[in-house]
Design an enzyme around this catalytic site. Structure first.
Site, PDB file in Angstrom:
ATOM      1  N   HIS A  44      77.557  76.605  57.277  1.00  0.00           N
ATOM      2  CA  HIS A  44      76.773  75.879  57.538  1.00  0.00           C
ATOM      3  C   HIS A  44      75.945  76.229  58.537  1.00  0.00           C
ATOM      4  O   HIS A  44      76.482  76.625  59.681  1.00  0.00           O
ATOM      5  CB  HIS A  44      77.105  74.234  57.819  1.00  0.00           C
ATOM      6  CG  HIS A  44      75.863  73.324  58.028  1.00  0.00           C
ATOM      7  ND1 HIS A  44      75.126  72.756  57.059  1.00  0.00           N
ATOM      8  CD2 HIS A  44      75.493  72.778  59.236  1.00  0.00           C
ATOM      9  CE1 HIS A  44      74.033  72.173  57.661  1.00  0.00           C
ATOM     10  NE2 HIS A  44      74.198  72.076  58.756  1.00  0.00           N
ATOM     11  N   SER A  45      74.602  76.267  58.405  1.00  0.00           N
ATOM     12  CA  SER A  45      73.487  76.842  59.422  1.00  0.00           C
ATOM     13  C   SER A  45      73.979  78.150  59.954  1.00  0.00           C
ATOM     14  O   SER A  45      73.776  78.952  59.224  1.00  0.00           O
ATOM     15  CB  SER A  45      73.740  75.858  60.861  1.00  0.00           C
ATOM     16  OG  SER A  45      72.617  75.952  61.604  1.00  0.00           O
ATOM     17  N   MET A  46      74.401  78.428  61.087  1.00  0.00           N
ATOM     18  CA  MET A  46      74.611  79.732  61.753  1.00  0.00           C
ATOM     19  C   MET A  46      75.688  80.319  60.590  1.00  0.00           C
ATOM     20  O   MET A  46      76.009  81.275  60.388  1.00  0.00           O
ATOM     21  CB  MET A  46      75.248  79.702  62.994  1.00  0.00           C
ATOM     22  CG  MET A  46      75.934  81.174  63.519  1.00  0.00           C
ATOM     23  SD  MET A  46      76.705  81.131  65.096  1.00  0.00           S
ATOM     24  CE  MET A  46      78.244  80.191  64.737  1.00  0.00           C
ATOM     25  N   SER A  66      76.381  79.741  57.636  1.00  0.00           N
ATOM     26  CA  SER A  66      75.737  80.319  56.244  1.00  0.00           C
ATOM     27  C   SER A  66      75.345  81.802  56.557  1.00  0.00           C
ATOM     28  O   SER A  66      75.694  82.675  55.577  1.00  0.00           O
ATOM     29  CB  SER A  66      74.513  79.573  55.793  1.00  0.00           C
ATOM     30  OG  SER A  66      73.334  79.724  56.539  1.00  0.00           O
TER      31      SER A  66
END
Length: 246
Positions: free
Chosen positions: A74-76, A78
């Site tokens: 998720h976010s970073m 990803s």
């Protein structure tokens, strides 16, 4: 059993996925990966290069890739999950059954400039408040923030100094999850499609950047739906009865 290795978002540790381990279906083994400088690896230096970190994680997972597995971030996380998939391929290791990325535009479509330089404590706190993923009581706890902000600052730098290098599409399905009120536009999310050669999906959830918290049950159900076709027999279908109450 299918193993899902989960990469954390900026500032987080493996504990960010602890609830998932209690709520996932029996055939899905949630395995949060701890990054250097936090949690059980707090004594190790924080990473300064995202691609190098992905290569390190690939070496650490070498013995885990003999059985079916998938990657989620998720976010970073990803970005890190994508680079980890590339690093595993570069090291000649079996590919994931699927790559699931959440809460962010495709690597080549992100604006990294705002994170290129170290941020002050005030800037970091403002960023945390805007993302709405940290409880107010945590933001107002000086001791907790004293421990958390250095990790968050290093992770933002990790993203800010990352530069996407075009590469051959991955030989696994790629599933994108995003919040309908998050910053990434549809074109930035659909750009992930170019990075997968054998399957793509995009699923929007109601919410902002941390929809994985506010929509946790729906997110887990979707992950199970995406991964069930890759799970070893006899578990081939997601079943809502497998989910514990959260």
């Amino acid at each position: 059993m299918l193993t899902l290795f989960c990469l954390p978002y900026a500032g987080a540790s493996a504990m960010g996925y602890a609830r998932w381990r209690r709520s996932a279906p029996a055939w899905l083994d949630i395995r949060p990966l701890e990054l250097p400088g936090r949690g059980s690896r707090a004594s190790e230096p924080l990473a300064t290069d995202l691609v190098d970190l992905a290569a390190q994680l690939a070496r650490e997972l070498r013995g885990e890739t003999w059985r079916p597995y998938a990657l989620f971030g998720h976010s970073m996380g990803s970005l890190l999950a994508f680079e980890l998939a590339c690093a595993l391929r570069a090291q000649g290791l079996p590919p994931p059954q699927a790559l699931l990325v959440s809460g962010g535009a495709a690597p080549g479509m992100r604006d990294y400039l705002r994170f290129r330089n170290p941020m002050s404590d005030e800037q970091l706190l403002a960023e945390l408040g805007a993302l709405q993923g940290t409880p107010d009581e945590a933001l107002q706890d000086p001791e907790l923030m004293r421990l958390a902000l250095p990790v968050l600052r290093a992770d933002f730098l990790l993203c800010g100094r990352y530069r996407f290098q075009p590469t051959a599409p991955l030989q696994c399905p790629l599933h994108v999850l995003a919040g309908s009120q998050d910053k990434a536009c549809e074109a930035q999310l659909l750009a992930w499609r170019k990075l997968a050669a054998v399957g793509f999906s995009l699923k929007l959830f109601d919410g902002g950047h941390f929809f994985i918290q506010s929509q946790e049950r729906a997110v887990l159900a979707h992950l199970a739906e995406c991964l069930a076709p890759h799970a070893p027999a006899p578990a081939t279908r997601p079943d809502s009865h497998f989910f514990a109450k959260v």
